[in-house]
Design an enzyme around this catalytic site. Sequence first.
Site, mmCIF file in Angstrom:
data_model
loop_
_atom_site.group_PDB
_atom_site.id
_atom_site.type_symbol
_atom_site.label_atom_id
_atom_site.label_comp_id
_atom_site.label_asym_id
_atom_site.label_seq_id
_atom_site.Cartn_x
_atom_site.Cartn_y
_atom_site.Cartn_z
ATOM 1 N N SER A 16 25.449 30.416 5.154
ATOM 2 C CA SER A 16 24.049 30.005 5.101
ATOM 3 C C SER A 16 23.295 30.941 4.181
ATOM 4 C CB SER A 16 23.422 30.019 6.498
ATOM 5 O OG SER A 16 23.464 31.327 7.049
ATOM 6 N N ASN A 62 23.325 25.516 3.787
ATOM 7 C CA ASN A 62 24.116 25.876 4.962
ATOM 8 C C ASN A 62 25.254 24.873 5.076
ATOM 9 O OD1 ASN A 62 24.905 25.393 7.886
ATOM 10 N ND2 ASN A 62 23.648 27.206 8.153
ATOM 11 N N TYR A 63 26.478 25.373 5.214
ATOM 12 C CA TYR A 63 27.637 24.497 5.435
ATOM 13 C C TYR A 63 28.470 25.114 6.549
ATOM 14 C CZ TYR A 63 26.045 22.006 1.404
ATOM 15 O OH TYR A 63 25.251 21.261 0.561
ATOM 16 N N HIS A 113 17.486 26.689 0.132
ATOM 17 C CA HIS A 113 18.214 26.943 1.372
ATOM 18 C C HIS A 113 19.478 26.101 1.340
ATOM 19 C CE1 HIS A 113 19.263 24.979 5.289
ATOM 20 N NE2 HIS A 113 19.425 26.247 5.629
ATOM 21 N N ARG A 155 23.665 38.134 15.932
ATOM 22 C CA ARG A 155 23.069 39.223 15.152
ATOM 23 C C ARG A 155 21.701 38.769 14.646
ATOM 24 N NH1 ARG A 155 23.457 41.986 9.939
ATOM 25 N NH2 ARG A 155 23.730 44.225 10.324
#
Length: 438
Positions: A228, A244-245, A242, A397
Amino acid sequence: MSRLLALTALRRSVLGTSNPATAQALSAARAPQPGVALSIPTPRSTAVSRCFSGKTARAGGFHKGLLVGAAALVGVTVAGFGFRRNQALMVSKSPSDREQQHALDEILQKCNHFMSDPVTDINKLLENKDDMRTKMELLIMEIQADVCKALAEVEDSQVFKVDRWQREEGGGGISCVLQDGKVFEKAGVNVSVVFGNLSEDAAKQMRSRGKTLKSKDGKLPFCAMGVSSVIHAKNPHIPTIHFNYRYFEIEEGDGQKTWWFGGGTDLTPTYLNKDDAVHFHKTLKEACDKHDRSYYPAFKKWCDNYFVIKHRGERRGVGGIFFDDLDTPSAEELFKFVRSCAQAVVPCYVPIVKKHVHDSFTPEQKAWQQLRRGRYVEFNLIYDRGTKFGLATPGSRIESILMSLPLTARWEYMHNPAKGTREAEILEVLKTPKDWAR
């Protein structure tokens, strides 16, 4: 299964060093007897953070700037990064071992490009080389490196901090973050590979999307991995991107394995540049069309409907593609589709950055950028699935989850741009999505 360390990679790892112990170990490894184990001591590595600028000189497959000393090379640093191993080198002439050696060579060659070691131990990746988890982890590591290195070529004042982290409950990740550069105010590219038991909050989120997950004794073992990124530039004429995969696996109470892919890439400009929007969307459309011509229109619409700041009545940006919970036609076909989309990130975005990197801007335009970033923060903290899942997952995290937030943002009371201005123009587009790829 035998565990082989590629001698070709070992040779690369010691090129250019004059250390006697290293040279002696390499000499012994060159012509071992079949079936004889060669033991090479491996100093323990404690470093968890490195810096990468994209301009580091290379020798023998190494980023020189990442090396501490030649004495630590053998057995601890292979193909440019610190693969920690205490296993012996085993050489065999059997067909199965040669096949395994070839597979390891391929994995090590890929690792040579990465920003850090994979999250999963290299031996485990080798043992499960045909598993979708392994394929996806190697892909997300590759995409992280591709994007970081492409951005590092543009940015010449700061370097990426490469930060490895571990999750007590299982797994870990690598966060690559560049902050307060000349071009990028904040650019982060995260990889995470986590596993354990799904929290009740996370399970509720998934059930709300129609998944009938059957737990056993209240537990749902899962594995989730993905790459991401959010990239905020200083210049208000360079849009935020942005992407994300991700890949999920869940083992239900009856032993059945449920899996799916998700992801997407979207663009958030401060000011509308129609040529940029067209380039961005057409590049993503080409990636989708390689697999199914129905993908782009469906996932473009999904993106427009997902990235909505509902309490503002506007989209976050000019869209892109978005999809989730994909589990047909097959894992292999969907993996290839995800790979095409992820590999389209650099060509769809970096040319836009280079086009505007030297554009001038006024203090008023910078202030408008800060206001639009405020909207970005609102969406990410209130609506974004990834943020919600991360915050609901034990041991997550937080620094990596909130990496998507810009360094600076602004909120003003009752701010409304005047009609006919460029600020009003982008607001109109955010309220009424356009078809940019026609």
